[in-house]
Design an enzyme around this catalytic site. Sequence first.
Site, PDB file in Angstrom:
ATOM      1  CB  ILE A   1      -1.582   6.654   5.461  1.00  0.00           C
ATOM      2  CG1 ILE A   1      -0.755   7.153   6.645  1.00  0.00           C
ATOM      3  CG2 ILE A   1      -1.660   5.140   5.427  1.00  0.00           C
ATOM      4  CD1 ILE A   1      -0.714   8.668   6.804  1.00  0.00           C
ATOM      5  N   GLY A   2       0.176   5.554   2.847  1.00  0.00           N
ATOM      6  CA  GLY A   2       1.364   4.814   2.444  1.00  0.00           C
ATOM      7  C   GLY A   2       2.450   5.685   1.853  1.00  0.00           C
TER       8      GLY A   2
ATOM      9  N   GLY B   1       0.804  -1.218   0.000  1.00  0.00           N
ATOM     10  CA  GLY B   1       0.000   0.000   0.000  1.00  0.00           C
ATOM     11  C   GLY B   1       0.831   1.258   0.000  1.00  0.00           C
TER      12      GLY B   1
ATOM     13  CE  LYS C   1      -7.384   0.180  11.045  1.00  0.00           C
ATOM     14  NZ  LYS C   1      -7.047   1.547  11.538  1.00  0.00           N
TER      15      LYS C   1
ATOM     16  CB  THR D   1       1.348   4.475  -4.435  1.00  0.00           C
ATOM     17  OG1 THR D   1       0.337   3.516  -4.769  1.00  0.00           O
ATOM     18  CG2 THR D   1       2.702   3.981  -4.912  1.00  0.00           C
ATOM     19  N   GLY D   2      -0.626   4.643  -1.460  1.00  0.00           N
ATOM     20  CA  GLY D   2      -1.939   5.086  -0.994  1.00  0.00           C
ATOM     21  C   GLY D   2      -1.874   6.359  -0.179  1.00  0.00           C
TER      22      GLY D   2
ATOM     23  NE  ARG E   1      -4.899  -3.851  17.491  1.00  0.00           N
ATOM     24  CZ  ARG E   1      -4.684  -2.926  18.414  1.00  0.00           C
ATOM     25  NH1 ARG E   1      -4.807  -3.230  19.695  1.00  0.00           N
ATOM     26  NH2 ARG E   1      -4.359  -1.686  18.077  1.00  0.00           N
TER      27      ARG E   1
END
Length: 318
Positions: free
Chosen positions: A18-19, A13, A137, A15-16, A141
């Site tokens: 936040i990436g 990820g 998420k 280039t996303g 976990r």
Amino acid sequence: MASQLPSNILIFGATGNIGKYITGAIISAEPNVGRHVSIFTSPATASSPDKQAILSSWKSRGLSVITGDLSNADDIRNAYNGIDTVISCLGRNALASQIELLKLAEESGVQWFFPSEYGTDIEYDASSKDEKPHQNKLRVREYIRENLKKVKCTYVVTGPYIDMYLTLAPVAKEAGGYDVKSKKAVVIGSGDDRVGFTTMPDVGKLVVAALRHPEVSIDKALKVQSFVTTPNDIVAEFEKQTGSKWTVEHTPIQKLREIENEKWNANDPIATLYTLKRIWAEGGTLYDKTDNEILGLRPEDMEPLSAAVERAIGGKGY
């Protein structure tokens, strides 16, 4: 790996939204974090005209691009060859795919994995387990706790990105935001409730700090942020920098909850935004102490609110 720094890093990820900040921070870090950095992306992204500038810039600094299919186990196994540290920056729609990535990491030589956790604390309190946007998420976990033996994980929990928070979405005005063009703000509740934020460039800085300090980062959910402020203080900063008085509207928390429920009942994807805005307004980003200090980061090392507002006014947001 408790005292061993990363050597070969692979990023998903990259280039996303936040990436690109995390990848940019990793390859620009001085001294280097890791001997070599690679990203895994689809052939379509690798050849996209919109991505060429950033990819060319990264490759000029030594980054390698591995292309493949995220859902193809053989492609992932090949990408993991020689990799000791994996950074996932996958977006919300791809979070569940991390379970297979983790399974394959456990079968390979990967030692350290950063799941895509940047954002709201999904285990903040007892109510967190019931929040709909947290479910993927939480499943990741759970898989980690029950299945991983060799791979160690680090969660970098940043709270909301101030850069995105500042946006007033036309389709969700009641959820709050700031419109520079019309000099109008919509704030939730009184606007005096404190919220912890991280700027998107600081997310990259915080991931780099975690990579530099495996002795305090491994097997931990790091609670980090740039600063704490209020919606009204954000309005004041916009007014200061624009030299104008802004119009301010308020969405009561109860009204926000009502719209949130309506959106979920209608299966409207925008419901996620309403839920997150409500969580933040209710204090779900506040801590007695963050983990910034154990990562070697002081308050003055982080970007201030004024920097994020300046970018928003200049049209240089995320």
